[in-house]
Write a protein that holds these residues in place. Structure first.
Motif, short mmCIF file in Angstrom:
data_model
loop_
_atom_site.label_atom_id
_atom_site.label_comp_id
_atom_site.label_asym_id
_atom_site.label_seq_id
_atom_site.Cartn_x
_atom_site.Cartn_y
_atom_site.Cartn_z
N ASP A 1 -57.99 -25.34 14.03
CA ASP A 1 -56.97 -26.39 14.02
C ASP A 1 -57.59 -27.74 13.67
OD1 ASP A 1 -54.37 -27.43 14.38
OD2 ASP A 1 -54.87 -28.04 16.42
N TYR B 1 -65.92 -19.81 11.43
CA TYR B 1 -65.03 -19.69 12.59
C TYR B 1 -64.56 -18.25 12.78
CZ TYR B 1 -64.70 -24.78 11.94
OH TYR B 1 -64.98 -26.11 11.79
N ALA C 1 -59.83 -19.11 22.31
CA ALA C 1 -59.32 -20.48 22.37
C ALA C 1 -60.21 -21.42 21.58
CB ALA C 1 -59.22 -20.93 23.83
N ARG C 2 -61.53 -21.26 21.71
CA ARG C 2 -62.45 -22.13 20.99
C ARG C 2 -62.32 -21.95 19.49
NH1 ARG C 2 -66.21 -25.40 23.59
NH2 ARG C 2 -64.77 -24.82 25.26
N GLN C 3 -62.14 -20.71 19.07
CA GLN C 3 -61.92 -20.45 17.65
C GLN C 3 -60.67 -21.16 17.14
OE1 GLN C 3 -60.39 -16.53 16.31
NE2 GLN C 3 -62.25 -16.41 15.07
N SER C 4 -59.59 -21.08 17.92
CA SER C 4 -58.34 -21.73 17.53
C SER C 4 -58.50 -23.24 17.44
CB SER C 4 -57.23 -21.37 18.52
OG SER C 4 -56.94 -19.99 18.49
N VAL C 5 -59.21 -23.82 18.41
CA VAL C 5 -59.43 -25.26 18.42
C VAL C 5 -60.20 -25.69 17.17
CG1 VAL C 5 -60.63 -27.15 19.58
CG2 VAL C 5 -59.25 -25.54 20.91
N GLY D 1 -56.66 -24.56 22.72
CA GLY D 1 -56.49 -23.22 22.16
C GLY D 1 -55.57 -22.31 22.93
#
Length: 696
Positions: A580, A548, A573-577, A131
């Motif tokens: 994705d 999310y 970052a965790r949200q982006s991961v 992320g």
């Protein structure tokens, strides 16, 4: 090896153990083994390191490493690996290193493992999902031994369960946030116990027992299905002539082939210290389950991933393929990973047992009230914890709970909690059971007072709560992090009120009263749940992308940062991961389905239709022609949906995958599945559902 057993009616006797039982724990370096390998002062230093996180003295660490290496060598190991969990699902990472070093004075090879090498190693963090926490020009990451999870030997390698963090100390893995959440539960749980008058407890720990469901199919069938290879699930397939309608698979006898596989898997896990207690057939044909006895949450997370590794490896050796996907076959039961979650103290108390005394009853009600508040206030986080592209197929049907997160206590206990909120006695519901009379010669059965509810996301089970919404292909650390963060926040809120001078019993009563809307003991598949959720304004996040988005709300950022579970960068970052991963998984499925339909299904259907003379007409043939035309149109629509994929924003990509691509896939699949039931079976290019699920 032998074991001594005694009974009330016979003197003690020595009985030889079967080889399978004689080998239990053989390949795990737990404390019982470690204490025998090292001097007492070395073990004490190690125990202090585990308790405080302060590194061991170099001399002690060196002595510990030598003993660990020699133990591993006695098991046939020539090397070791730190074993960690990047944020990519239940697939661990490993960096294989050997026990070979160099004596530079003599310029020759030596056998060695330093204390530093035992406890940590460095690697690249930029190529794992992160992320944005790591980039190619800022890639350093470190892997550190989780000393609360013992090393083990598997495939002639010493594995060291570890955490994985960036050079900045930010979590790049599933384990580190769970360890932090465990610490928060311990800290806030102790505060509440002290307010309740408990001055003896010094530690509150989270224990978990997982139940792993999965499908086993013949490997040749698996290799003939491009969708299973690409996506782990069937992207098309008509219903089998016989599915699970007869209920003839559930708890039925294992087939000889599966029985051999299960026996070897169980024995391998026993040697690794994994307490597999139960194996059985699940509801759907070809579906199975294993489950161990509970242990500490971080250790449970490790043993679950290790168990999945063992199952994968042995499936290959038995010429089988294992499917952990939450919904590999449409219309058949999906696979969950129920997490039996509870809190215990170092004094031996189970905090979710009603108990027999006033103190035990108050303690049970207080901690359950905290969980109730956690479910009510942070249902969005619990939903996010179980949100994956695969699990969205499963939630809400066929024994999987709905996406609305509620707490199920059962009829009698729920009534008791509402009564406590209204000022009633805490001890009115102490540990209770009912006797079920059958008939002689069957003895009366002692049962829980509350019935079992398989539609509930979070039911009470007499001494624990079962988080049933976790998916079969998830790493359990993330859902558990959400649960522990939610209850830790509630424990903190309750204790803050008590610290401010409010009577703790009043705090507990008000907590129940203010959050009682999250109590629901009815049928989770009925409209009653949706009416209940609307009445009490419960969170209902219908899809993973919706969940999310909630992760970085102001409420949740405040919670995570305040408890020390994530900092703001880690949450983003965790949200982006997650976004994705969701979009990527749907993208892989869509492209795989398009390829299969375009190059396999459509040609077969066209050949079948064209084999009949053009002038010939019948309802069957006309129906085929109409479906072929519909399929070709929907292939074009799916192709267009894929072409329109947004590339500039992860949130938009995840929402587009859910709202546009998945409907196009369903539409194309519908036409293909209808054709499968009509096209000449000799032309159909894929093994059908009957072949997949009934050929074990």
């Amino acid at each position: 090896m032998s074991s001594t057993h005694s009974t009330h009616d016979a003197p003690a006797q020595t009985v030889a153990l079967p080889p399978e039982l004689a080998e239990i724990n053989r390949n795990v370096l737990d404390d019982a083994v470690l204490k025998k390998l090292v001097d007492p002062e070395v073990y004490y230093a190690f125990a202090q390191c585990r308790a405080t996180g302060v590194p061991m003295d170099k001399g002690f660490a060196t002595a510990l490493a030598r003993s660990v290496r020699e133990w591993a060598q006695s098991k046939g190991c020539i090397g070791y690996s730190h074993w960690f969990s990047p944020v990519r699902g239940p697939v661990h990472g490993e960096k294989l290193e050997t026990f070979v070093g160099v004596d530079f004075d003599a310029d020759r090879l030596i056998i060695a493992l330093t204390g530093r090498d035992l406890f940590q190693t460095e690697t690249d963090g930029s190529s794992f999902p992160n992320g944005g926490l790591r980039e190619t020009h800022e890639a350093a990451a470190y892997i550190g031994w989780d000393t609360g999870s013992p090393p083990f030997v598997y495939r002639k390698t010493l594995y060291i369960p570890s955490a994985f963090v960036s050079w900045t100390g930010e979590a790049l893995d599933q384990k580190t946030p769970l360890l932090r959440a465990n610490m928060a539960v311990n800290e806030q749980g102790l505060r509440l116990l002290h307010h309740l008058g408990d001055a003896e407890t010094t530690e509150v720990v989270c224990n978990v027992g997982w139940e792993q469901e999965f499908f086993l199919i013949d490997r040749s069938m698996y290799l003939a299905r491009p969708d299973l290879i690409a996506a782990g699930r069937t992207l098309l397939g008509a219903a089998p002539l016989r599915g699970q309608e007869l209920s003839d698979h559930y708890f039925a006898r294992l087939t000889p082939r599966v029985n051999r596989f299960m026996a070897e898997a169980r024995e391998t896990m026993w040697r690794l210290g994994i307490s597999i207690r139960c194996t059985h057939n699940e509801v759907a044909p070809a579906q199975h389950e294993i489950s161990p006895i509970f242990n500490l949450a971080n250790l449970a997370a490790d043993t679950n991933i290790l168990a999945m590794d063992v199952l994968r490896d042995l499936a290959f050796e038995h010429d089988l393929a294992i499917l952990f996907h939450e919904k590999p076959f449409a219309g058949l039961n999906g696979s969950g990973k129920h997490n039996n979650w509870g809190l215990n103290t170092d004094t031996g108390a189970n905090l979710f047992v009603p108990g027999e005394t006033e103190l035990e009853s108050r303690r049970f009600v207080a901690f359950t009230a905290a969980l109730l508040r956690g479910v009510n206030k942070h249902g969005d986080l619990l939903r996010c914890g179980v949100s994956t592209a695969g699990n969205d197929h499963r939630l809400g049907a066929q024994e999987a709970p709905p996406a609305i997160i509620t707490l199920h206590l059962g009829e009698h206990l729920e009534r008791h909690f509402r009564n406590v909120a209204d000022g009633g006695p805490f001890a009115a519901y102490q540990t209770q059971h009912k006797e079920i009379e059958i008939t002689a010669p069957v003895a009366d059965i002692r049962a829980n007072l509350e019935d079992r509810n398989r539609t509930a996301p979070f039911p009470w089970c007499g001494n624990r709560f079962e988080f049933r919404a976790v998916g079969g292909n998830q790493h359990i650390a993330f859902p558990l992090t959400m649960v522990n963060a939610a209850i830790a926040d509630s424990l903190k809120a309750m204790c803050d009120e008590a610290d401010a001078g409010k009577d703790i019993d009043r705090v507990v009563r008000e907590t129940i009263g203010e959050n009682q809307g999250a109590l629901f003991s009815g049928n989770g598949y009925s409209d009653d749940l949706y009416r209940h959720a609307e009445k009490w304004n419960l969170t209902h996040l219908k899809s993973s992308p919706e969940a999310y988005e909630a992760l970085t709300s102001e409420k949740n950022v405040t919670l995570f940062v305040g408890l020390g579970v994530f900092n703001e960068r880690e949450i983003a970052a965790r949200q982006s991961v997650l976004q994705d991963a969701y979009a990527t998984e749907i993208g892989i499925e869509a492209r795989a389905l398009l390829r299969i339909l375009s190059t396999m299904v459509a040609p077969a259907a066209l050949e079948d239709v064209e084999a009949v003379r053009a002038g010939f007409s019948s309802s069957l043939l006309d129906g085929k022609r109409e479906l072929v035309a519909r399929l070709l149109e929907r292939i074009d629509a799916l192709s267009g949906a894929i072409d329109g994929w947004p590339e500039d924003d992860l949130s938009r990509a995840a929402s587009y995958a859910h709202g546009t691509v998945k409907p196009a896939m369903r539409s194309a699949r519908d036409a293909a599945d209808r054709l499968e039931a009509l096209v000449d079976a000799r032309l159909w290019p894929l093994p059908d559902y009957s072949e997949l699920i009934h050929h074990q």
